[in-house]
Design an enzyme around this catalytic site. Structure first.
Site, PDB file in Angstrom:
ATOM      1  N   CYS A 116       0.778  -1.207   0.062  1.00  0.00           N
ATOM      2  CA  CYS A 116       0.053  -0.093   0.081  1.00  0.00           C
ATOM      3  C   CYS A 116       0.658   1.346  -0.078  1.00  0.00           C
ATOM      4  O   CYS A 116       0.549   2.527  -0.247  1.00  0.00           O
ATOM      5  CB  CYS A 116      -0.940   0.089   1.212  1.00  0.00           C
ATOM      6  SG  CYS A 116      -1.937  -1.336   1.343  1.00  0.00           S
ATOM      7  N   HIS A 259      -3.330   7.094   2.912  1.00  0.00           N
ATOM      8  CA  HIS A 259      -3.847   5.848   2.448  1.00  0.00           C
ATOM      9  C   HIS A 259      -5.078   5.193   2.911  1.00  0.00           C
ATOM     10  O   HIS A 259      -5.371   5.543   4.121  1.00  0.00           O
ATOM     11  CB  HIS A 259      -2.654   4.668   2.889  1.00  0.00           C
ATOM     12  CG  HIS A 259      -3.143   3.294   2.695  1.00  0.00           C
ATOM     13  ND1 HIS A 259      -3.509   3.007   1.310  1.00  0.00           N
ATOM     14  CD2 HIS A 259      -3.200   2.366   3.293  1.00  0.00           C
ATOM     15  CE1 HIS A 259      -4.215   1.790   1.284  1.00  0.00           C
ATOM     16  NE2 HIS A 259      -3.650   1.131   2.557  1.00  0.00           N
ATOM     17  N   ASN A 289     -10.125  -0.445   0.119  1.00  0.00           N
ATOM     18  CA  ASN A 289      -8.654  -0.453   0.182  1.00  0.00           C
ATOM     19  C   ASN A 289      -8.290  -1.015  -1.011  1.00  0.00           C
ATOM     20  O   ASN A 289      -8.333  -2.179  -1.435  1.00  0.00           O
ATOM     21  CB  ASN A 289      -8.106  -1.127   1.438  1.00  0.00           C
ATOM     22  CG  ASN A 289      -6.646  -1.033   1.303  1.00  0.00           C
ATOM     23  OD1 ASN A 289      -5.831  -0.481   0.435  1.00  0.00           O
ATOM     24  ND2 ASN A 289      -6.018  -1.670   2.580  1.00  0.00           N
TER      25      ASN A 289
END
Ligand code: UT7
Length: 332
Positions: A116, A259, A289
């Site tokens: 990520c 994020h 996500n």
């Protein structure tokens, strides 16, 4: 241009697949509920790529949109860095496949694997090429088809992830005050914690076998609670460090683009930094996500929603498997 020393973001783009998977849809597949997912994560729905769409397809569309926004042609692109943990295949790189799809024949292409944190890592790597003067115009992409890596029988993980892609075009410039410039970046990794978030099977350590597939080893495994704690600590510290490196303070921040893993993580970071909600960008309710794609997609949305004004200080901050973390301060 004699001595390029600054990398400047000159265009943004994103592409999200059409298919929407809501929390209610998921509650028909696993033992979960809209109420649990919403209160524990903030996620309401996510996008799922079509069977015939690979990560490179999402990435190529985001790249085309970023190039159109920047007003550059594919021939002008001389570097493509694609951050992804869901490449089309082990090799060639997804960046090379994107190169073919968009017709960027002059580019040098490679992928970055930092989960990520991948987009902020990729931005920093591309920036080094540009600042050194060896490349002029780069596409930096974060793209994922996480639906291909998810265990759809595991309610602990399948509710969290989605598919999508975001991209920026960055250009080397000798104008020290160029808009969209990167002021500072910090990065970190802690390989001692690899086991907390990983896809254990499918690689050389645990190759694909019928037994491994039966055990779902080729899907995402995460220790959620532990990962949560590290995410808050590392992202807050990275944000503060990047601000300090840029010679700025939290009071200078116009917008944080973190994020998008969990709304509670984002709120905890904003609290630690002492930032009001309106200075924190969140779109995870729509997309979940999307790993390396969250930050470039959010940056593109913020850009198109008019939330980035000339001169604004924008903080990007990421955390992911590895563990890895990174933060970048931009002057828009
Ligand atoms: O992108 C890289 C970084 N990723 C992250 O930062 C993610 C970090 N972690 C998280 O966001 C959170 O830890 C999760 C959203 C993954 C989980 O939230 P949590 O509040 O930490 O829940 P938990 O894992 O402690 O589980 C609490 C309970 C458990 O039941 P028991 O053992 O208390 O009876 C789980 O089995 O919730 C249960 N549970 C669910 N219940 C309904 C777990 N997933 C679900 C679900 N629906 N989908």
């Amino acid at each position: 241009m004699s001595q390029p020393c600054v990398s400047s973001i000159i265009g943004t783009g994103s592409y999200m697949p059409e298919k929407v998977l809501t929390n209610d849809d998921l509650s028909k597949i696993v033992d979960t509920s809209d109420e649990w997912i919403t209160t524990r994560t903030g996620i309401k729905e996510r996008r799922i790529a079509a069977d015939d769409q690979a990560t490179s397809d999402l990435a190529s569309e985001a790249a085309r949109r970023a190039m159109a926004n920047a007003g550059v042609t594919a021939e002008e692109i001389d570097l493509i860095v694609c951050a992804t943990v869901t490449p089309d295949m082990f090799f060639p790189s997804t960046a090379c496949i994107v190169q073919r799809k968009i017709g960027a024949g002059r580019a040098v292409c490679f992928d970055i694997s930092a989960a990520c944190s991948g987009f902020v890592y990729a931005l920093q790597v591309a920036r080094h090429f540009l600042n050194a003067g060896t490349r002029q115009t780069a596409l930096v992409i974060g793209a994922e088809k996480l639906s291909s890596l998810v265990n759809w029988q595991d309610r602990n993980t399948c509710v969290l992830f989605g598919d999508g892609a975001g991209a920026v075009v960055i250009r080397a410039t000798d104008a020290a005050d160029a808009p969209g410039r990167v002021l500072s970046t910090v990065m970190g990794s802690d390989g001692n914690l690899v086991d907390l978030l990983k896809v254990p099977g499918g690689g050389s350590a645990c190759p694909v076998t019928p037994q491994n597939i039966d055990q779902r080893l080729n899907t995402v495994h995460m220790e959620g609670r532990e990962t949560f704690k590290h995410a808050v600590t590392r992202m807050s510290a990275a944000a503060e460090e990047a601000l300090k490196l840029a010679g700025l303070t939290k009071d200078d921040i116009s917008l944080v683009i973190p994020h998008q893993a969990n709304a509670r993580i984002i709120t905890a970071i904003a609290d630690r930094l002492g930032l009001p909600e309106e200075k924190t960008f969140m779109n995870l309710h729509k997309y979940g996500n999307t790993s390396a794609a969250t930050i470039p997609v959010a940056l593109d949305e913020a850009h198109h929603e008019g939330r980035l004004k000339p001169g604004d200080v924008v903080l990007l901050v990421a955390f992911g498997g590895g563990f890895t973390w990174a933060a970048s301060v931009l002057r828009w």
